[in-house]
Scaffold this motif. Structure first.
Motif, PDB file in Angstrom:
ATOM      1  N   PRO A   9       0.804  -1.227   0.000  1.00  0.00           N
ATOM      2  CA  PRO A   9       0.000   0.000   0.000  1.00  0.00           C
ATOM      3  C   PRO A   9       0.835   1.274   0.000  1.00  0.00           C
ATOM      4  N   THR A  10       2.127   1.184   0.377  1.00  0.00           N
ATOM      5  CA  THR A  10       2.958   2.385   0.431  1.00  0.00           C
ATOM      6  C   THR A  10       3.461   2.814  -0.940  1.00  0.00           C
ATOM      7  N   GLY A  11       3.413   1.911  -1.917  1.00  0.00           N
ATOM      8  CA  GLY A  11       3.877   2.248  -3.251  1.00  0.00           C
ATOM      9  C   GLY A  11       5.344   2.616  -3.328  1.00  0.00           C
ATOM     10  N   LYS A  12       6.165   2.056  -2.452  1.00  0.00           N
ATOM     11  CA  LYS A  12       7.571   2.487  -2.404  1.00  0.00           C
ATOM     12  C   LYS A  12       8.387   2.000  -3.594  1.00  0.00           C
ATOM     13  N   ASP A  13       7.908   0.953  -4.281  1.00  0.00           N
ATOM     14  CA  ASP A  13       8.622   0.449  -5.464  1.00  0.00           C
ATOM     15  C   ASP A  13       7.595  -0.108  -6.447  1.00  0.00           C
ATOM     16  N   VAL A  14       6.807   0.750  -7.020  1.00  0.00           N
ATOM     17  CA  VAL A  14       5.700   0.288  -7.872  1.00  0.00           C
ATOM     18  C   VAL A  14       6.207  -0.430  -9.119  1.00  0.00           C
ATOM     19  N   HIS A  15       7.354  -0.018  -9.645  1.00  0.00           N
ATOM     20  CA  HIS A  15       7.834  -0.652 -10.874  1.00  0.00           C
ATOM     21  C   HIS A  15       8.527  -1.983 -10.584  1.00  0.00           C
ATOM     22  N   LEU A 315      -7.591  -5.607 -11.402  1.00  0.00           N
ATOM     23  CA  LEU A 315      -6.763  -4.416 -11.196  1.00  0.00           C
ATOM     24  C   LEU A 315      -5.908  -4.211 -12.438  1.00  0.00           C
ATOM     25  N   ILE A 316      -6.072  -3.071 -13.101  1.00  0.00           N
ATOM     26  CA  ILE A 316      -5.340  -2.796 -14.328  1.00  0.00           C
ATOM     27  C   ILE A 316      -4.024  -2.083 -13.994  1.00  0.00           C
ATOM     28  N   GLY A 317      -2.905  -2.655 -14.465  1.00  0.00           N
ATOM     29  CA  GLY A 317      -1.589  -2.099 -14.174  1.00  0.00           C
ATOM     30  C   GLY A 317      -1.062  -1.239 -15.315  1.00  0.00           C
ATOM     31  N   PHE A 318      -1.510   0.013 -15.378  1.00  0.00           N
ATOM     32  CA  PHE A 318      -1.064   0.900 -16.455  1.00  0.00           C
ATOM     33  C   PHE A 318       0.440   1.151 -16.388  1.00  0.00           C
ATOM     34  N   GLY A 319       0.979   1.255 -15.189  1.00  0.00           N
ATOM     35  CA  GLY A 319       2.409   1.451 -15.049  1.00  0.00           C
ATOM     36  C   GLY A 319       3.191   0.255 -15.542  1.00  0.00           C
ATOM     37  N   ASP A 331      15.222  -2.391 -22.556  1.00  0.00           N
ATOM     38  CA  ASP A 331      15.552  -1.140 -21.862  1.00  0.00           C
ATOM     39  C   ASP A 331      14.298  -0.347 -21.509  1.00  0.00           C
ATOM     40  N   ALA A 332      13.189  -1.052 -21.311  1.00  0.00           N
ATOM     41  CA  ALA A 332      11.909  -0.377 -21.030  1.00  0.00           C
ATOM     42  C   ALA A 332      11.954   0.454 -19.760  1.00  0.00           C
ATOM     43  N   ASP A 333      12.866   0.158 -18.841  1.00  0.00           N
ATOM     44  CA  ASP A 333      12.954   0.919 -17.601  1.00  0.00           C
ATOM     45  C   ASP A 333      13.672   2.256 -17.778  1.00  0.00           C
ATOM     46  N   SER A 334      14.258   2.490 -18.929  1.00  0.00           N
ATOM     47  CA  SER A 334      15.002   3.726 -19.153  1.00  0.00           C
ATOM     48  C   SER A 334      14.133   4.766 -19.864  1.00  0.00           C
ATOM     49  N   PHE A 335      14.494   6.032 -19.683  1.00  0.00           N
ATOM     50  CA  PHE A 335      13.780   7.171 -20.276  1.00  0.00           C
ATOM     51  C   PHE A 335      14.504   7.597 -21.539  1.00  0.00           C
ATOM     52  N   ASP A 336      13.821   7.493 -22.676  1.00  0.00           N
ATOM     53  CA  ASP A 336      14.445   7.808 -23.959  1.00  0.00           C
ATOM     54  C   ASP A 336      13.393   8.421 -24.873  1.00  0.00           C
ATOM     55  N   ILE A 337      13.483   9.736 -25.089  1.00  0.00           N
ATOM     56  CA  ILE A 337      12.438  10.434 -25.855  1.00  0.00           C
ATOM     57  C   ILE A 337      12.529  10.159 -27.348  1.00  0.00           C
ATOM     58  N   THR A 338      13.556   9.415 -27.783  1.00  0.00           N
ATOM     59  CA  THR A 338      13.613   8.995 -29.182  1.00  0.00           C
ATOM     60  C   THR A 338      13.118   7.557 -29.362  1.00  0.00           C
ATOM     61  N   ARG A 339      12.652   6.948 -28.304  1.00  0.00           N
ATOM     62  CA  ARG A 339      12.182   5.556 -28.354  1.00  0.00           C
ATOM     63  C   ARG A 339      11.081   5.412 -29.402  1.00  0.00           C
ATOM     64  N   ILE A 391       5.202   9.375  -3.343  1.00  0.00           N
ATOM     65  CA  ILE A 391       4.006   9.557  -2.533  1.00  0.00           C
ATOM     66  C   ILE A 391       3.507   8.179  -2.101  1.00  0.00           C
ATOM     67  N   GLU A 392       2.803   8.132  -0.975  1.00  0.00           N
ATOM     68  CA  GLU A 392       2.375   6.851  -0.416  1.00  0.00           C
ATOM     69  C   GLU A 392       1.078   6.401  -1.079  1.00  0.00           C
ATOM     70  N   SER A 393       1.246   5.680  -2.179  1.00  0.00           N
ATOM     71  CA  SER A 393       0.092   5.219  -2.942  1.00  0.00           C
ATOM     72  C   SER A 393       0.536   4.149  -3.924  1.00  0.00           C
ATOM     73  N   PHE A 394      -0.281   3.116  -4.123  1.00  0.00           N
ATOM     74  CA  PHE A 394      -0.012   2.185  -5.207  1.00  0.00           C
ATOM     75  C   PHE A 394      -0.883   2.514  -6.416  1.00  0.00           C
TER      76      PHE A 394
END
Length: 412
Positions: A9-15, A315-319, A331-339, A391-394
């Motif tokens: 419930p704390t959402g500390k590591d949602v990914h 429960l739908i997992g959009f993340g 490399d889906a965990d990385s941020f790449d605006i040319t992806r 933030i404390e949320s899943f």
């Protein structure tokens, strides 16, 4: 069958949690806070499939036996009850969904959204001025509170005509809806306060109508088209909540990504990528709402490996979908605006419940990001990235704060 995994419930590591659930299968049993079982759907393709399947409903009253038509134990004691108890287009099914959605979509057409650009730009510039004053002489500024939060909340408050006197309290209460660490008692008290505040809003708007969406919906309600008082209240609550939370987290994560990966910001500044690319990749990489409770199986749904029984919660997992390596690569965990797949995300939903306000959220983000980095070209995080807490949320996905130093601003 493996034992259901208990959602944190704390959402500390949602990914990290999402990756683990994907390993268990793209449809796997989990346990929500309060001991409520649900099927977590974590794969991009399966989520798209189920969100367009008429055998999947959002109406707890019709299709979730455990809800007992809102008269059972869950309705009385479950800390997440408000996510399935309200009566608006988000939780409606079939013809009821169509009826309720028609009441609001006109406010979010492409034309209506375009007409809002000058006001969005004005609010943005005012907030940047205030930030410049707050961060003068190298002082820290919480960019989440002062900008990412302030812009969309002001825009949606003006669109709905929410009086200034109610805005701080309503925002505080909405934060409580997303806080999935609340005890059942605290959650119940928060919900009671939410509806008391919404009743006050309707009282004020009926006494003093305006040129705003709340007044128009009140007119529809009192015109006798079948819109109940509960539907009116819950529709307004949905519009206010969805009208800012997604954009707040989008701006939060987009700014964080660009400040921690300056090579990505350089691509935009050199014209090799656009702010739209930043927005889509941020939405994919950090879905503003990582999990969305709840949907329900109208009948048995046979999947490749399991069958979701009729009446079970989903429960739908959009993340999780945004990080699915089957779509976005290793490399889906990385941020790449040319992806190449940056636009292939589900952050605004899919199917009949696709967010009608997504164009407004995109407009706000494009205006905000462009103006922010133009005004403050030397913007930098004031703390190490690893020190920033979620933030404390899943459900909702953002930082508790985003402390920055502005550097020397460009004169407005």
């Amino acid at each position: 069958m493996t034992c259901p995994y208990a959602i944190d419930p704390t959402g500390k590591d949602v990914h990290g949690e999402a990756a683990m659930l994907r390993e268990r299968g793209h449809a796997t049993l989990v346990e929500l806070p309060g001991g409520v079982p649900a099927w977590a759907i974590t794969g991009h393709a399966l989520i798209k499939r189920l969100l367009t399947d008429p055998r999947v409903s959002r109406d707890s009253y019709q299709h979730w036996p455990a809800w007992e038509n809102g008269e059972g134990e869950l309705a009385k004691t479950w800390q997440l009850a408000i996510w399935v108890a309200d009566r608006n287009m988000m939780t409606a099914y079939g013809k009821e969904h169509t009826r309720l959605r028609k009441l609001v979509v006109k406010a979010f057409t492409a034309r209506s959204t375009a007409l809002m650009r000058p006001r969005v730009e004005e609010i943005t510039n005012d907030l940047l001025d205030a930030m410049a004053a707050e961060g003068r002489d190298g002082g820290q500024v919480d960019l989440r509170a002062s900008f990412a939060y302030a812009l969309p909340t002001q825009v949606i408050s003006e669109l709905l005509g929410i009086p200034m006197e109610l805005r701080p309290k309503l925002l505080e209460l909405v934060h409580g809806i997303f806080d999935t660490t609340l005890s059942p008692e605290a959650a119940e008290a928060n919900v009671t306060a939410v509806y008391d505040t919404m009743a006050r809003l309707l009282e004020l708007k009926r006494a003093d109508p305006g040129d705003d969406l709340t007044t128009r919906l009140i007119t529809v309600r009192e015109g006798g088209d079948g819109l109940t008082e509960r539907e009116l209240v819950d529709t307004l609550l949905l519009l206010f909540t969805a009208g800012h939370e997604t954009t707040v987290n989008l701006l939060d994560h987009a700014v964080f990504a660009l400040l921690t990966q300056p090579d990505q910001l350089k691509l935009v500044r050199e014209g090799e990528a656009s702010w739209d690319d930043v927005i889509d990749e941020a939405l994919r990489w950090q879905a503003p709402l990582v999990n969305m409770p709840l949907r329900f199986a109208v009948e048995d749904i046979e999947l490749d490996e399991v069958t979701i029984p009729k009446g079970d919660a989903i429960l739908i997992g959009f993340g999780s979908a945004g990080r699915d390596p089957l779509v976005h690569g290793d490399d889906a965990d990385s941020f790449d605006i040319t992806r190449a797949t940056r636009r292939d995300h589900l952050a605004f939903g899919h199917g009949v419940h696709f967010c009608p306000g997504q164009a407004l959220g995109r407009l706000e983000a494009a205006v905000a990001l462009s103006a922010l980095f133009e005004r403050f070209p030397h913007l930098a995080l004031a703390k190490p990235a690893d020190d920033l807490l979620p933030i404390e949320s899943f459900i909702s996905n953002g930082h508790r704060e985003l402390p920055v130093v502005l550097g020397t601003p460009v004169p407005a």
